[in-house]
Design an enzyme around this catalytic site. Structure first.
Site: not given
Length: 260
Positions: A36, A103, A111
């Site tokens: 995404t 993850g 992140e």
């Protein structure tokens, strides 16, 4: 081209297109990792080309950094980019409180660092990732390679005292070898089934020797953009307590598809 995408990819594309509308000239952005987020990077690069936006980006993985640079974005290490205005990233699961499991792409440590080094984090996703209770998606835990089996045993023992359904920790593999993160660590995927108390579990996991970080993102995400295959998007802002619904128009001439 867009009409040839799978329904899931159309939903991801719609969420990505809506999220990059939040970007303003001069911003410092965190770029997420995953399928995404890859749509978001392409949509962002399209805006930069068409509007001559001046942006500085920090990526959450090497592959995102490489994609951004290939598309003409200015991507710097986080320490050079400095504090960020906005991070846009995907998620593997999210609940009504915008607590996340991340993850699945193996970049949870970077992140989390990038997201917490930002004024605001917005998640882009499709509706299938929303759950009432987290835990169906395996929870990633990044551990150092030294003594990882000891860390796994300690984690499984710890899980017996947690409000979860499963206690199995599996080493993530990349073919016949262990998957290795950008930081040179390995990942244990926890098959929990249900996480009754994410905050308690996150705190406990990070006390286990060898554990670097876990994939529970708590009190980090500020808003979520949920995309649908027909172009509908729902924008939920937890900070403002608002929900907006609109529609993204799919156009076959979108420049975003020139790069595919």
């Amino acid at each position: 081209m867009v009409l040839q995408l799978t329904p899931i990819d159309r939903a991801k594309f719609a969420a990505a297109r809506r999220a990059v509308d939040l970007v303003e000239d001069g911003m410092k952005l965190g770029l997420g990792t995953g399928s995404t987020a890859a749509w978001m990077v392409r949509a962002l690069a399209e805006r930069v080309r068409e509007e001559n936006l001046r942006l500085t980006c920090a990526a959450t993985s090497r592959r995102t950094a490489e994609l951004g640079q290939e598309l003409g974005l200015k991507v710097l290490p986080l320490d050079e980019a400095g504090w960020l205005d906005l991070t846009i990233d995907g998620t593997d699961e999210f609940d009504a409180d915008l607590t996340l499991i991340k993850g699945g792409g193996g970049a949870l440590l970077r992140e989390k660092i990038v997201a917490t080094a930002s004024d605001r984090m917005v998640v882009i996703t499709d509706a299938s990732k929303e759950v009432k209770t987290l835990g169906h998606f395996p929870l990633p835990v990044e551990v150092i390679p030294f003594g990882w089996q000891a860390s796994r045993m300690l984690i499984e023992e710890l899980l017996n005292a947690m409000d979860v359904m499963g206690t199995n920790a599996t080493l993530r593999m990349n073919g016949e070898r262990p998957f290795v993160t950008d930081e040179g660590n390995v990942i244990l995927d926890l098959g929990l089934g249900r996480i009754g108390n994410p905050r308690q579990l996150s705190l406990a996991l990070n006390q286990v020797p060898g554990v670097i970080e876990n994939g529970l993102f708590i009190d980090i995400c500020d808003a979520v953009v949920i995309g649908y295959a027909d172009g509908r998007v729902e924008f939920r802002d937890l900070t403002e307590g608002t929900v907006e619904n609109e529609r993204i128009i799919f156009e076959e001439t979108d420049n975003i598809f020139r790069d595919l």
